[in-house]
Design an enzyme around this catalytic site. Structure first.
Site, PDB file in Angstrom:
ATOM      1  N   ASP A  10       0.873  -1.176   0.000  1.00  0.00           N
ATOM      2  CA  ASP A  10       0.000   0.000   0.000  1.00  0.00           C
ATOM      3  C   ASP A  10       0.910   1.227   0.000  1.00  0.00           C
ATOM      4  O   ASP A  10       2.116   1.117   0.253  1.00  0.00           O
ATOM      5  CB  ASP A  10      -0.882   0.001   1.264  1.00  0.00           C
ATOM      6  CG  ASP A  10      -1.763   1.247   1.362  1.00  0.00           C
ATOM      7  OD1 ASP A  10      -2.304   1.680   0.315  1.00  0.00           O
ATOM      8  OD2 ASP A  10      -1.886   1.822   2.456  1.00  0.00           O
ATOM      9  N   SER A  11       0.314   2.385  -0.237  1.00  0.00           N
ATOM     10  CA  SER A  11       1.093   3.620  -0.152  1.00  0.00           C
ATOM     11  C   SER A  11       1.486   3.932   1.292  1.00  0.00           C
ATOM     12  O   SER A  11       2.347   4.769   1.523  1.00  0.00           O
ATOM     13  CB  SER A  11       0.274   4.769  -0.724  1.00  0.00           C
ATOM     14  OG  SER A  11      -0.974   4.837  -0.057  1.00  0.00           O
ATOM     15  N   TYR A  42      -0.522   8.467  -2.608  1.00  0.00           N
ATOM     16  CA  TYR A  42      -0.529   8.169  -4.037  1.00  0.00           C
ATOM     17  C   TYR A  42      -1.727   8.843  -4.718  1.00  0.00           C
ATOM     18  O   TYR A  42      -1.732   9.062  -5.916  1.00  0.00           O
ATOM     19  CB  TYR A  42      -0.655   6.663  -4.277  1.00  0.00           C
ATOM     20  CG  TYR A  42       0.611   5.850  -4.082  1.00  0.00           C
ATOM     21  CD1 TYR A  42       1.750   6.392  -3.485  1.00  0.00           C
ATOM     22  CD2 TYR A  42       0.661   4.532  -4.510  1.00  0.00           C
ATOM     23  CE1 TYR A  42       2.894   5.618  -3.309  1.00  0.00           C
ATOM     24  CE2 TYR A  42       1.797   3.754  -4.353  1.00  0.00           C
ATOM     25  CZ  TYR A  42       2.913   4.300  -3.746  1.00  0.00           C
ATOM     26  OH  TYR A  42       4.038   3.542  -3.592  1.00  0.00           O
ATOM     27  N   GLY A  43      -2.753   9.109  -3.923  1.00  0.00           N
ATOM     28  CA  GLY A  43      -4.033   9.555  -4.484  1.00  0.00           C
ATOM     29  C   GLY A  43      -3.985  10.861  -5.238  1.00  0.00           C
ATOM     30  O   GLY A  43      -4.858  11.160  -6.043  1.00  0.00           O
ATOM     31  N   CYS A  73      -4.232  -1.280  -2.016  1.00  0.00           N
ATOM     32  CA  CYS A  73      -4.376   0.167  -2.166  1.00  0.00           C
ATOM     33  C   CYS A  73      -5.302   0.381  -3.360  1.00  0.00           C
ATOM     34  O   CYS A  73      -5.047  -0.156  -4.447  1.00  0.00           O
ATOM     35  CB  CYS A  73      -3.003   0.776  -2.442  1.00  0.00           C
ATOM     36  SG  CYS A  73      -3.026   2.510  -2.915  1.00  0.00           S
ATOM     37  N   ASN A  74      -6.377   1.110  -3.146  1.00  0.00           N
ATOM     38  CA  ASN A  74      -7.327   1.319  -4.242  1.00  0.00           C
ATOM     39  C   ASN A  74      -6.719   2.126  -5.380  1.00  0.00           C
ATOM     40  O   ASN A  74      -6.954   1.850  -6.550  1.00  0.00           O
ATOM     41  CB  ASN A  74      -8.566   2.052  -3.721  1.00  0.00           C
ATOM     42  CG  ASN A  74      -9.454   1.149  -2.913  1.00  0.00           C
ATOM     43  OD1 ASN A  74     -10.377   0.558  -3.436  1.00  0.00           O
ATOM     44  ND2 ASN A  74      -9.161   1.003  -1.629  1.00  0.00           N
ATOM     45  N   THR A  75      -5.905   3.139  -5.011  1.00  0.00           N
ATOM     46  CA  THR A  75      -5.319   4.004  -6.039  1.00  0.00           C
ATOM     47  C   THR A  75      -4.401   3.183  -6.956  1.00  0.00           C
ATOM     48  O   THR A  75      -4.511   3.253  -8.182  1.00  0.00           O
ATOM     49  CB  THR A  75      -4.535   5.147  -5.354  1.00  0.00           C
ATOM     50  OG1 THR A  75      -5.401   5.785  -4.422  1.00  0.00           O
ATOM     51  CG2 THR A  75      -4.026   6.134  -6.358  1.00  0.00           C
ATOM     52  N   GLU A 152      -4.035   9.227   8.742  1.00  0.00           N
ATOM     53  CA  GLU A 152      -2.579   9.104   8.944  1.00  0.00           C
ATOM     54  C   GLU A 152      -2.119   9.878  10.186  1.00  0.00           C
ATOM     55  O   GLU A 152      -1.162   9.498  10.848  1.00  0.00           O
ATOM     56  CB  GLU A 152      -1.816   9.633   7.720  1.00  0.00           C
ATOM     57  CG  GLU A 152      -1.972   8.803   6.466  1.00  0.00           C
ATOM     58  CD  GLU A 152      -0.943   7.681   6.344  1.00  0.00           C
ATOM     59  OE1 GLU A 152       0.100   7.746   7.006  1.00  0.00           O
ATOM     60  OE2 GLU A 152      -1.222   6.729   5.579  1.00  0.00           O
ATOM     61  N   CYS A 184     -11.054   3.226  -0.450  1.00  0.00           N
ATOM     62  CA  CYS A 184      -9.712   3.618  -0.038  1.00  0.00           C
ATOM     63  C   CYS A 184      -9.417   2.800   1.208  1.00  0.00           C
ATOM     64  O   CYS A 184     -10.266   2.716   2.110  1.00  0.00           O
ATOM     65  CB  CYS A 184      -9.675   5.111   0.280  1.00  0.00           C
ATOM     66  SG  CYS A 184      -8.112   5.635   0.995  1.00  0.00           S
ATOM     67  N   THR A 185      -8.245   2.195   1.250  1.00  0.00           N
ATOM     68  CA  THR A 185      -7.979   1.271   2.367  1.00  0.00           C
ATOM     69  C   THR A 185      -7.838   1.993   3.705  1.00  0.00           C
ATOM     70  O   THR A 185      -7.815   1.347   4.756  1.00  0.00           O
ATOM     71  CB  THR A 185      -6.721   0.425   2.079  1.00  0.00           C
ATOM     72  OG1 THR A 185      -5.680   1.279   1.599  1.00  0.00           O
ATOM     73  CG2 THR A 185      -7.014  -0.644   1.063  1.00  0.00           C
ATOM     74  N   HIS A 186      -7.747   3.320   3.690  1.00  0.00           N
ATOM     75  CA  HIS A 186      -7.713   4.063   4.956  1.00  0.00           C
ATOM     76  C   HIS A 186      -9.106   4.228   5.574  1.00  0.00           C
ATOM     77  O   HIS A 186      -9.232   4.403   6.774  1.00  0.00           O
ATOM     78  CB  HIS A 186      -7.144   5.466   4.735  1.00  0.00           C
ATOM     79  CG  HIS A 186      -5.670   5.511   4.572  1.00  0.00           C
ATOM     80  ND1 HIS A 186      -5.030   4.940   3.513  1.00  0.00           N
ATOM     81  CD2 HIS A 186      -4.704   6.070   5.349  1.00  0.00           C
ATOM     82  CE1 HIS A 186      -3.723   5.151   3.635  1.00  0.00           C
ATOM     83  NE2 HIS A 186      -3.506   5.831   4.738  1.00  0.00           N
TER      84      HIS A 186
HETATM   85  N1  DGL Z   1      -4.276   3.593   0.456  1.00  0.00           N
HETATM   86  C1  DGL Z   1      -4.664   4.487  -0.596  1.00  0.00           C
HETATM   87  C2  DGL Z   1      -5.917   3.940  -1.319  1.00  0.00           C
HETATM   88  O1  DGL Z   1      -6.497   2.933  -0.944  1.00  0.00           O
HETATM   89  C3  DGL Z   1      -4.949   5.879  -0.119  1.00  0.00           C
HETATM   90  C4  DGL Z   1      -3.808   6.672   0.358  1.00  0.00           C
HETATM   91  C5  DGL Z   1      -3.081   7.425  -0.725  1.00  0.00           C
HETATM   92  O2  DGL Z   1      -3.579   8.410  -1.276  1.00  0.00           O
HETATM   93  O3  DGL Z   1      -1.963   7.032  -0.968  1.00  0.00           O
HETATM   94  O4  DGL Z   1      -6.321   4.537  -2.287  1.00  0.00           O
END
Ligand code: DGL
Length: 279
Positions: A10-11, A42-43, A73-75, A152, A184-186
């Site tokens: 993940d990011s 990453y988003g 990570c969805n992105t 975060e 988004c995994t967050h």
């Molecule tokens: N973990 C990222 C996701 O699921 C979000 C955090 C990011 O922007 O890097 O998209």
């Protein structure tokens, strides 16, 4: 039997929500996790950059002899999954297909909200798959860029979290949503607050459980399962500050993390060209 680890990346810390579910469903499997904490988020980044970072991490996971890679990570799943599948022979699983399946699993969802990062929503990865799977379903997608830094920074219970949710979700209140995909995994860490705001008629979907189920199926179909009844080990690698990762990450994982190491993937020689991989 194949006791090589599963690679997960993940990011940052968000992918730990997927690790938690993998551990629950596949306790015999070892896991090597990489969180790109030096380069999160990453988003807000461009497609070539997200692909480059994802490839570097995949090469690192390959060097750890993983048997499968989960893009937690969805992105990165939205923008790098097909690209990575062309770059490696390892099975690669993203979180988007499982998230879409989960949305349709329990009930006849017709009106679906999707919240995620700018890059995920802009890619239309969810919107197009949802509509392909169920023609006529209405999809409302919205980027919520402030939610990642709020998680975060561990501000989940601070007034700023409630304010941000109200700002982003207010327009969903009048849409009579059947489900909201936390793309988004967050965001699963904000699930309680989101649920309270939208009310109990809106089912909240996070893809972790369904993703772990898909990993189990792929391991089984490719005969890559670990030895039954063994206890899987976990190693975590981050590109910056293991201490901060542990502090923020433990609530995601729901238990203490033991093995956390610093790893600057960009300093490794993976044979990528200096100005990027051939995209
Ligand atoms: N973990 C990222 C996701 O699921 C979000 C955090 C990011 O922007 O890097 O998209």
């Amino acid at each position: 039997m194949d006791d090589r680890p599963i690679g997960v990346f993940d990011s940052g810390v968000g992918g730990l929500t997927v690790v938690k579910e993998l551990h629950a469903q596949l306790p015999q499997e070892d896991i090597v996790y990489f969180g790109d904490t030096a380069r999160v988020p990453y988003g807000s980044k461009s497609v070539p950059v997200i692909r480059r970072f994802s490839l570097e991490i995949t090469r690192f996971l390959e060097s750890q002899r993983v048997k499968l890679v989960v893009i937690a990570c969805n992105t990165a799943s939205a923008l790098a999954l097909d690209f990575l599948r062309r770059q490696t022979a390892l099975p690669i699983i993203g979180v988007i297909e499982p998230g879409v399946r989960a949305a349709f699993r329990q009930q006849d969802a017709r009106t679906i909200g999707v919240i995620g990062t700018q890059a995920t929503i802009r890619s239309e990865a969810y919107q197009s798959r949802l509509q392909r799977l169920r023609q006529g379903c209405r999809v409302f997608a919205k980027p919520c860029p402030l939610l990642v830094p709020i998680v975060e920074e561990n501000l989940i219970h601070a007034p700023i979290a409630a304010l941000a949710l109200e700002m982003y979700l207010q327009e969903f209140l009048s849409l009579d949503l059947d489900a909201l995909i936390l793309a988004c995994t967050h965001y699963p860490l904000l699930k309680d607050a989101i649920g309270k705001y939208l009310g109990k008629n809106v089912r909240l979907i996070d893809s972790a459980e369904e993703t772990a189920r898909e990993v189990a199926e792929v391991l089984q179909s490719r005969r890559l399962e670990g030895t039954p009844n063994r206890i899987g080990l976990e190693e975590f690698y981050v590109s910056d500050s293991p201490e901060a990762f542990m502090k923020i990450g433990e609530p995601f994982l729901g238990r203490p993390m033991k093995q956390v190491f610093l790893e600057h993937v960009w300093k490794r020689d993976f044979g990528l060209s200096p100005d990027g991989a051939p995209f």
